[in-house]
Scaffold this motif. Structure first.
Motif, PDB file in Angstrom:
ATOM      1  N   ASN A 112      42.849  40.442  50.714  1.00 30.09           N
ATOM      2  CA  ASN A 112      43.758  40.731  51.822  1.00 30.09           C
ATOM      3  C   ASN A 112      45.163  40.232  51.538  1.00 30.09           C
ATOM      4  OD1 ASN A 112      44.952  39.313  54.557  1.00 30.09           O
ATOM      5  ND2 ASN A 112      44.087  41.328  54.972  1.00 30.09           N
ATOM      6  N   GLU A 113      45.254  39.038  50.967  1.00 28.45           N
ATOM      7  CA  GLU A 113      46.568  38.442  50.681  1.00 28.45           C
ATOM      8  C   GLU A 113      47.308  39.231  49.610  1.00 28.45           C
ATOM      9  OE1 GLU A 113      49.566  35.747  51.565  1.00 28.45           O
ATOM     10  OE2 GLU A 113      47.646  36.104  52.565  1.00 28.45           O
ATOM     11  N   ILE A 114      46.594  39.687  48.586  1.00 25.49           N
ATOM     12  CA  ILE A 114      47.219  40.469  47.517  1.00 25.49           C
ATOM     13  C   ILE A 114      47.778  41.779  48.060  1.00 25.49           C
ATOM     14  CG2 ILE A 114      46.621  41.924  45.524  1.00 25.49           C
ATOM     15  CD1 ILE A 114      47.359  39.142  44.762  1.00 25.49           C
ATOM     16  N   ILE A 115      46.971  42.494  48.855  1.00 26.89           N
ATOM     17  CA  ILE A 115      47.439  43.761  49.426  1.00 26.89           C
ATOM     18  C   ILE A 115      48.613  43.514  50.371  1.00 26.89           C
ATOM     19  CG2 ILE A 115      46.779  45.802  50.768  1.00 26.89           C
ATOM     20  CD1 ILE A 115      43.909  45.370  49.818  1.00 26.89           C
ATOM     21  N   TYR A 116      48.553  42.409  51.109  1.00 30.41           N
ATOM     22  CA  TYR A 116      49.652  42.052  52.015  1.00 30.41           C
ATOM     23  C   TYR A 116      50.945  41.812  51.239  1.00 30.41           C
ATOM     24  CZ  TYR A 116      52.294  39.465  55.551  1.00 30.41           C
ATOM     25  OH  TYR A 116      53.279  39.036  56.416  1.00 30.41           O
ATOM     26  N   VAL A 117      50.846  41.075  50.140  1.00 26.56           N
ATOM     27  CA  VAL A 117      52.024  40.815  49.300  1.00 26.56           C
ATOM     28  C   VAL A 117      52.570  42.118  48.728  1.00 26.56           C
ATOM     29  CG1 VAL A 117      52.772  39.770  47.120  1.00 26.56           C
ATOM     30  CG2 VAL A 117      51.401  38.436  48.727  1.00 26.56           C
ATOM     31  N   PHE A 118      51.687  43.015  48.294  1.00 22.85           N
ATOM     32  CA  PHE A 118      52.136  44.320  47.800  1.00 22.85           C
ATOM     33  C   PHE A 118      52.873  45.093  48.888  1.00 22.85           C
ATOM     34  CE2 PHE A 118      48.625  44.759  44.310  1.00 22.85           C
ATOM     35  CZ  PHE A 118      49.272  43.781  43.570  1.00 22.85           C
ATOM     36  N   MET A 119      52.380  44.999  50.122  1.00 23.75           N
ATOM     37  CA  MET A 119      53.043  45.686  51.235  1.00 23.75           C
ATOM     38  C   MET A 119      54.440  45.128  51.462  1.00 23.75           C
ATOM     39  SD  MET A 119      51.937  45.906  55.263  1.00 23.75           S
ATOM     40  CE  MET A 119      52.545  44.228  55.591  1.00 23.75           C
ATOM     41  N   ILE A 120      54.576  43.807  51.394  1.00 20.70           N
ATOM     42  CA  ILE A 120      55.892  43.177  51.583  1.00 20.70           C
ATOM     43  C   ILE A 120      56.854  43.635  50.485  1.00 20.70           C
ATOM     44  CG2 ILE A 120      57.146  40.997  51.671  1.00 20.70           C
ATOM     45  CD1 ILE A 120      55.375  41.541  54.109  1.00 20.70           C
ATOM     46  N   VAL A 121      56.363  43.682  49.249  1.00 21.66           N
ATOM     47  CA  VAL A 121      57.189  44.157  48.129  1.00 21.66           C
ATOM     48  C   VAL A 121      57.634  45.594  48.390  1.00 21.66           C
ATOM     49  CG1 VAL A 121      57.220  44.715  45.668  1.00 21.66           C
ATOM     50  CG2 VAL A 121      56.123  42.606  46.451  1.00 21.66           C
ATOM     51  N   ALA A 122      56.717  46.429  48.870  1.00 26.41           N
ATOM     52  CA  ALA A 122      57.053  47.823  49.166  1.00 26.41           C
ATOM     53  C   ALA A 122      58.095  47.925  50.277  1.00 26.41           C
ATOM     54  CB  ALA A 122      55.786  48.595  49.553  1.00 26.41           C
ATOM     55  N   ILE A 123      57.983  47.074  51.275  1.00 30.87           N
ATOM     56  CA  ILE A 123      58.920  47.109  52.407  1.00 30.87           C
ATOM     57  C   ILE A 123      60.333  46.759  51.973  1.00 30.87           C
ATOM     58  CG2 ILE A 123      59.540  45.965  54.586  1.00 30.87           C
ATOM     59  CD1 ILE A 123      56.532  45.768  55.189  1.00 30.87           C
ATOM     60  N   VAL A 124      60.461  45.725  51.106  1.00 33.38           N
ATOM     61  CA  VAL A 124      61.798  45.223  50.758  1.00 33.38           C
ATOM     62  C   VAL A 124      62.355  45.850  49.476  1.00 33.38           C
ATOM     63  CG1 VAL A 124      61.304  43.021  51.886  1.00 33.38           C
ATOM     64  CG2 VAL A 124      60.931  43.231  49.427  1.00 33.38           C
ATOM     65  N   HIS A 125      61.637  46.786  48.859  1.00 32.70           N
ATOM     66  CA  HIS A 125      62.090  47.291  47.555  1.00 32.70           C
ATOM     67  C   HIS A 125      63.409  48.054  47.653  1.00 32.70           C
ATOM     68  CE1 HIS A 125      60.743  51.384  48.640  1.00 32.70           C
ATOM     69  NE2 HIS A 125      61.435  51.793  47.582  1.00 32.70           N
ATOM     70  N   ARG A 126      63.770  48.539  48.830  1.00 34.51           N
ATOM     71  CA  ARG A 126      65.024  49.279  48.992  1.00 34.51           C
ATOM     72  C   ARG A 126      66.233  48.352  49.080  1.00 34.51           C
ATOM     73  NH1 ARG A 126      63.844  54.587  51.337  1.00 34.51           N
ATOM     74  NH2 ARG A 126      65.834  54.526  52.421  1.00 34.51           N
ATOM     75  N   LYS A 127      65.983  47.067  49.317  1.00 33.87           N
ATOM     76  CA  LYS A 127      67.077  46.096  49.412  1.00 33.87           C
ATOM     77  C   LYS A 127      67.586  45.758  48.011  1.00 33.87           C
ATOM     78  CE  LYS A 127      66.832  45.591  53.915  1.00 33.87           C
ATOM     79  NZ  LYS A 127      67.941  46.012  54.795  1.00 33.87           N
ATOM     80  N   LYS A 128      68.850  45.896  47.786  1.00 30.89           N
ATOM     81  CA  LYS A 128      69.431  45.629  46.469  1.00 30.89           C
ATOM     82  C   LYS A 128      70.026  44.222  46.362  1.00 30.89           C
ATOM     83  CE  LYS A 128      68.292  49.725  45.242  1.00 30.89           C
ATOM     84  NZ  LYS A 128      67.097  49.881  44.395  1.00 30.89           N
ATOM     85  N   SER A 129      70.161  43.537  47.488  1.00 35.17           N
ATOM     86  CA  SER A 129      70.662  42.152  47.477  1.00 35.17           C
ATOM     87  C   SER A 129      69.853  41.321  48.465  1.00 35.17           C
ATOM     88  CB  SER A 129      72.150  42.115  47.848  1.00 35.17           C
ATOM     89  OG  SER A 129      72.364  42.641  49.141  1.00 35.17           O
ATOM     90  N   TRP A 130      69.738  40.048  48.174  1.00 32.09           N
ATOM     91  CA  TRP A 130      68.970  39.123  49.015  1.00 32.09           C
ATOM     92  C   TRP A 130      67.526  39.617  49.201  1.00 32.09           C
ATOM     93  CZ3 TRP A 130      71.316  34.567  50.154  1.00 32.09           C
ATOM     94  CH2 TRP A 130      72.721  34.556  50.069  1.00 32.09           C
ATOM     95  N   THR A 131      67.000  40.265  48.181  1.00 29.28           N
ATOM     96  CA  THR A 131      65.653  40.843  48.291  1.00 29.28           C
ATOM     97  C   THR A 131      64.594  39.768  48.526  1.00 29.28           C
ATOM     98  OG1 THR A 131      66.353  42.557  46.729  1.00 29.28           O
ATOM     99  CG2 THR A 131      64.000  42.373  47.172  1.00 29.28           C
ATOM    100  N   LEU A 132      64.695  38.665  47.784  1.00 23.53           N
ATOM    101  CA  LEU A 132      63.722  37.585  47.910  1.00 23.53           C
ATOM    102  C   LEU A 132      63.754  36.978  49.309  1.00 23.53           C
ATOM    103  CD1 LEU A 132      61.602  35.760  46.618  1.00 23.53           C
ATOM    104  CD2 LEU A 132      63.466  34.270  45.831  1.00 23.53           C
ATOM    105  N   VAL A 133      64.967  36.770  49.830  1.00 20.16           N
ATOM    106  CA  VAL A 133      65.115  36.191  51.172  1.00 20.16           C
ATOM    107  C   VAL A 133      64.493  37.116  52.217  1.00 20.16           C
ATOM    108  CG1 VAL A 133      66.753  35.449  52.942  1.00 20.16           C
ATOM    109  CG2 VAL A 133      67.190  34.923  50.530  1.00 20.16           C
ATOM    110  N   TYR A 134      64.821  38.422  52.117  1.00 28.03           N
ATOM    111  CA  TYR A 134      64.234  39.399  53.034  1.00 28.03           C
ATOM    112  C   TYR A 134      62.706  39.372  52.940  1.00 28.03           C
ATOM    113  CZ  TYR A 134      68.564  41.790  54.409  1.00 28.03           C
ATOM    114  OH  TYR A 134      69.779  42.097  54.947  1.00 28.03           O
ATOM    115  N   GLY A 135      62.209  39.304  51.712  1.00 23.60           N
ATOM    116  CA  GLY A 135      60.762  39.299  51.512  1.00 23.60           C
ATOM    117  C   GLY A 135      60.098  38.103  52.160  1.00 23.60           C
ATOM    118  N   ILE A 136      60.676  36.918  51.970  1.00 24.42           N
ATOM    119  CA  ILE A 136      60.100  35.695  52.548  1.00 24.42           C
ATOM    120  C   ILE A 136      60.125  35.751  54.069  1.00 24.42           C
ATOM    121  CG2 ILE A 136      60.429  33.203  52.803  1.00 24.42           C
ATOM    122  CD1 ILE A 136      61.446  33.183  49.893  1.00 24.42           C
ATOM    123  N   VAL A 137      61.259  36.184  54.628  1.00 19.26           N
ATOM    124  CA  VAL A 137      61.391  36.266  56.094  1.00 19.26           C
ATOM    125  C   VAL A 137      60.383  37.243  56.674  1.00 19.26           C
ATOM    126  CG1 VAL A 137      62.907  36.997  57.986  1.00 19.26           C
ATOM    127  CG2 VAL A 137      63.816  35.567  56.133  1.00 19.26           C
TER     128      VAL A 137
END
Length: 247
Positions: free
Chosen positions: A161-186
């Motif tokens: 569940n956690e792996i798929i959740y992390v993949f979903m977060i990566v998919a959500i923030v992949h369009r962000k070109k700056s502050w991607t990590l911050v967006y992902g964590i939030v």
């Protein structure tokens, strides 16, 4: 999703496995440390040696778990959205095969981590001089083989569940070109908190209506809820890749 998606996913699995060299090295190193700890316990080594090996194993576990999630995030991002995306999407396979291959390989590594943690726990339990062995101690504490199997299954599904959740977060923030990590964590913690609040609200309504909580908080209900959440995360990830992909 078709049956051949699973077949193709397992074919890609070999390539994904070979790309996770860091996990191979760290897993072997941790297994070596656990083996040294087991030998030290059996040989009644001094407290200093035992304490040192236990601390090294804890540190190695921490490094392995952190590396596990970093490798998973990098592999998924670069393979689906980043520098290797064009090559990945040019493969003669469906998007489900690509996603499932990454889920399979990191579920495999998750199972390896759980297996090594079980060995470590058995070694630590073996420090109790009043037990015949570490395994016999854990066997009794977890309620026999049934309890051991339930515990392993629970952690495997939780990890999946956690792996798929992390993949979903990566998919959500992949369009962000700056502050991607911050967006992902939030977003990661925001959705987690939202899920917890929904669950608490659900339980509160059950209590206020005088319904027994035993069924809704039981082991199998937790497993079912984890599976449902995993499927939701999976199809959100799939939707973003197929409809909202930006390379």
């Amino acid at each position: 999703m078709k049956n051949n998606d699973f077949v193709n996913a397992f074919k890609i699995f070999k390539h994904e496995f070979l790309m996770s060299r860091a996990m191979v090295i760290l897993s072997i190193a941790l297994l070596a440390f656990i083996g040294m700890l087991s030998l030290a316990i059996n040989n009644n080594s001094g407290d200093l040696a035992l304490t040192s090996l236990i601390l090294i194993c804890f540190f190695a576990f921490g490094v392995l778990v952190v590396t596990y999630f970093i490798v998973a995030i990098i592999s998924f991002y670069h393979g689906v959205f980043g520098k290797n995306a064009y090559l990945t999407h040019s493969l003669p396979v469906g998007i489900d095969s690509i996603i499932l291959s990454k889920i399979f390989v990191f579920t495999f590594w998750g199972a390896v981590i759980i297996f090594e943690f079980c060995l470590f726990a058995i070694c630590l339990a073996g420090l109790n001089r009043y037990t015949d062995s570490g395994f016999s101690y854990l066997y009794r504490e977890l309620g026999g083989m049934d309890g051991i199997i339930k515990t392993i299954v629970f952690y495997l599904f939780s990890l999946l569940n956690e792996i798929i959740y992390v993949f979903m977060i990566v998919a959500i923030v992949h369009r962000k070109k700056s502050w991607t990590l911050v967006y992902g964590i939030v977003i990661y913690f925001a959705i987690k908190i939202l899920i917890i609040l929904i669950y608490v609200f659900f339980i509160y309504n059950i209590i206020s209506n005088g319904i027994s909580m035993e069924f809704f908080t039981g082991y199998y209900m937790f497993i079912v809820s984890i599976i449902i959440l995993s499927l939701i995360f999976y199809f959100i990830t799939r939707y973003i890749i197929t409809r909202k992909l930006v390379l």
